[in-house]
Motif scaffolding. Structure first.
Motif, mmCIF file in Angstrom:
data_model
loop_
_atom_site.group_PDB
_atom_site.id
_atom_site.type_symbol
_atom_site.label_atom_id
_atom_site.label_comp_id
_atom_site.label_asym_id
_atom_site.label_seq_id
_atom_site.Cartn_x
_atom_site.Cartn_y
_atom_site.Cartn_z
ATOM 1 N N ASP A 31 -10.616 59.048 -6.726
ATOM 2 C CA ASP A 31 -9.421 60.232 -6.955
ATOM 3 C C ASP A 31 -8.660 60.219 -5.626
ATOM 4 O O ASP A 31 -7.701 61.596 -5.841
ATOM 5 N N TYR A 32 -7.972 59.742 -4.926
ATOM 6 C CA TYR A 32 -7.262 58.806 -4.269
ATOM 7 C C TYR A 32 -5.467 58.955 -4.739
ATOM 8 O O TYR A 32 -6.114 57.684 -5.698
ATOM 9 N N VAL A 33 -4.400 58.863 -4.097
ATOM 10 C CA VAL A 33 -3.644 58.028 -4.463
ATOM 11 C C VAL A 33 -3.362 57.363 -3.405
ATOM 12 O O VAL A 33 -3.468 58.002 -1.856
ATOM 13 N N MET A 34 -2.962 56.038 -3.855
ATOM 14 C CA MET A 34 -3.124 54.916 -2.651
ATOM 15 C C MET A 34 -1.851 54.814 -2.196
ATOM 16 O O MET A 34 -0.219 54.460 -3.372
ATOM 17 N N GLY A 35 -1.589 54.216 -1.229
ATOM 18 C CA GLY A 35 -0.138 53.693 -0.728
ATOM 19 C C GLY A 35 -0.126 52.586 0.930
ATOM 20 O O GLY A 35 -1.338 52.695 1.356
ATOM 21 N N TRP A 36 1.726 52.312 0.844
ATOM 22 C CA TRP A 36 1.319 50.831 1.791
ATOM 23 C C TRP A 36 2.331 51.436 2.389
ATOM 24 O O TRP A 36 3.758 52.499 2.141
ATOM 25 N N PHE A 37 1.963 52.135 3.634
ATOM 26 C CA PHE A 37 3.471 52.335 4.561
ATOM 27 C C PHE A 37 3.633 51.050 5.660
ATOM 28 O O PHE A 37 2.669 49.569 6.312
ATOM 29 N N ARG A 38 4.861 50.821 6.992
ATOM 30 C CA ARG A 38 5.073 50.031 7.631
ATOM 31 C C ARG A 38 5.479 49.982 8.727
ATOM 32 O O ARG A 38 6.218 51.533 8.958
ATOM 33 N N GLN A 39 5.474 49.548 9.803
ATOM 34 C CA GLN A 39 6.355 50.011 11.217
ATOM 35 C C GLN A 39 6.755 49.157 12.139
ATOM 36 O O GLN A 39 5.651 47.981 12.131
ATOM 37 N N ALA A 40 7.933 48.557 11.670
ATOM 38 C CA ALA A 40 8.517 47.540 12.704
ATOM 39 C C ALA A 40 8.247 47.995 14.639
ATOM 40 O O ALA A 40 8.467 49.638 14.442
ATOM 41 N N GLY A 47 7.467 54.317 4.584
ATOM 42 C CA GLY A 47 6.340 54.799 3.123
ATOM 43 C C GLY A 47 7.316 53.456 2.589
ATOM 44 O O GLY A 47 8.297 53.398 1.917
ATOM 45 N N VAL A 48 6.387 52.676 2.245
ATOM 46 C CA VAL A 48 6.479 51.196 1.164
ATOM 47 C C VAL A 48 6.503 51.094 -0.366
ATOM 48 O O VAL A 48 7.264 51.264 -1.186
ATOM 49 N N SER A 49 4.917 52.246 -0.109
ATOM 50 C CA SER A 49 4.805 52.173 -2.456
ATOM 51 C C SER A 49 3.550 53.066 -1.719
ATOM 52 O O SER A 49 2.667 52.943 -1.252
ATOM 53 N N CYS A 50 3.573 53.752 -3.067
ATOM 54 C CA CYS A 50 2.394 54.102 -4.018
ATOM 55 C C CYS A 50 1.841 54.475 -5.299
ATOM 56 O O CYS A 50 2.794 53.376 -5.709
ATOM 57 N N ILE A 51 0.849 54.383 -5.934
ATOM 58 C CA ILE A 51 0.387 54.126 -6.636
ATOM 59 C C ILE A 51 -0.393 55.486 -6.791
ATOM 60 O O ILE A 51 -1.797 55.840 -5.816
ATOM 61 N N THR A 52 -0.071 55.347 -8.542
ATOM 62 C CA THR A 52 -1.378 56.732 -8.897
ATOM 63 C C THR A 52 -2.441 56.794 -8.873
ATOM 64 O O THR A 52 -3.148 55.463 -9.208
ATOM 65 N N TYR A 95 -0.171 49.258 7.472
ATOM 66 C CA TYR A 95 -1.117 50.152 6.771
ATOM 67 C C TYR A 95 -1.137 50.504 5.868
ATOM 68 O O TYR A 95 -0.247 50.719 4.791
ATOM 69 N N CYS A 96 -2.618 50.809 5.229
ATOM 70 C CA CYS A 96 -2.922 51.478 3.573
ATOM 71 C C CYS A 96 -3.069 52.798 4.184
ATOM 72 O O CYS A 96 -3.629 53.079 5.685
ATOM 73 N N ALA A 97 -3.252 53.635 3.214
ATOM 74 C CA ALA A 97 -3.293 55.233 3.327
ATOM 75 C C ALA A 97 -4.211 55.691 1.989
ATOM 76 O O ALA A 97 -3.542 55.321 1.130
ATOM 77 N N SER A 98 -4.612 56.886 2.193
ATOM 78 C CA SER A 98 -4.545 57.682 0.984
ATOM 79 C C SER A 98 -4.613 59.303 1.115
ATOM 80 O O SER A 98 -4.421 59.641 1.871
ATOM 81 N N SER A 99 -4.259 59.549 0.471
ATOM 82 C CA SER A 99 -3.482 60.500 -0.728
ATOM 83 C C SER A 99 -4.553 61.628 -0.972
ATOM 84 O O SER A 99 -4.511 61.369 -2.581
ATOM 85 N N SER A 109 4.223 60.103 5.800
ATOM 86 C CA SER A 109 2.850 59.880 6.225
ATOM 87 C C SER A 109 2.304 61.328 5.855
ATOM 88 O O SER A 109 0.641 61.205 6.407
ATOM 89 N N GLN A 110 2.380 62.457 6.461
ATOM 90 C CA GLN A 110 2.156 63.724 6.535
ATOM 91 C C GLN A 110 0.742 63.902 5.373
ATOM 92 O O GLN A 110 0.103 64.369 5.398
ATOM 93 N N ASP A 111 1.393 63.307 4.397
ATOM 94 C CA ASP A 111 0.830 63.543 2.754
ATOM 95 C C ASP A 111 -0.156 63.344 2.688
ATOM 96 O O ASP A 111 -1.187 62.598 1.751
ATOM 97 N N PHE A 112 -0.516 61.658 3.725
ATOM 98 C CA PHE A 112 -2.181 61.076 4.083
ATOM 99 C C PHE A 112 -2.358 61.056 4.689
ATOM 100 O O PHE A 112 -2.482 60.844 5.527
ATOM 101 N N GLY A 113 -3.638 61.270 4.353
ATOM 102 C CA GLY A 113 -4.980 61.696 5.111
ATOM 103 C C GLY A 113 -5.957 60.923 5.853
ATOM 104 O O GLY A 113 -6.127 61.248 7.683
ATOM 105 N N TYR A 114 -6.631 59.281 5.103
ATOM 106 C CA TYR A 114 -7.005 58.423 5.755
ATOM 107 C C TYR A 114 -5.922 57.632 5.742
ATOM 108 O O TYR A 114 -5.442 56.129 4.584
#
Length: 125
Positions: A31-40, A47-52, A95-99, A109-114
């Motif tokens: 049910d979630y779009v999933m994404g990868w973020f990174r922070q140095a 935001g690195v990448s996401c997949i529907t 970090y992985c995250a879900s929207s 980042s604000q579009d991803f809740g978990y």
């Protein structure tokens, strides 16, 4: 309770590869779009990448396009990020995250809740 656990980070030489994984529980994964973020250190989260939901569409930041590949296995509730041709500038906490809804590109980042707790990737020159 939603949990997202990343793994697969580590230390690698420039030009090498790593495969990150993120296993989610407590949510209906597809049910979630999933994404990868990174922070140095000292930098903003990127935001690195996401997949529907079914993997039909993907997005990559220009900085990783052609080197990173995102994928998901909904049967295993797992998200992946294959990282090839790694560069020192890829060093960051990933970090992985879900929207659950729409997302915009570049990723916000604000579009991803978990979020997961992160896995460190260090690329030596």
């Amino acid at each position: 309770q939603v949990q997202m656990v990343e793994s697969g980070g580590g230390l690698v030489q420039a030009g090498g590869s790593l495969r990150l994984s993120c296993t989610a529980s407590g949510l209906t994964f597809d049910d979630y779009v999933m994404g990868w973020f990174r922070q140095a250190p000292g930098k903003e989260r990127e935001g690195v990448s996401c997949i529907t939901w079914r993997g039909g569409s993907t997005y990559y930041a220009d900085s990783v396009k052609g080197r990173f590949t995102i994928s998901r296995d909904n049967a295993k509730n797992t998200l992946y990020l294959q990282m090839n041709s790694l560069k020192p500038e890829d060093t960051a906490m990933y970090y992985c995250a879900s929207s659950s809804g729409y997302y915009y590109t570049p990723l916000r980042s604000q579009d991803f809740g978990y979020w997961g707790q992160g896995t460190q990737v260090t690329v030596s020159s």
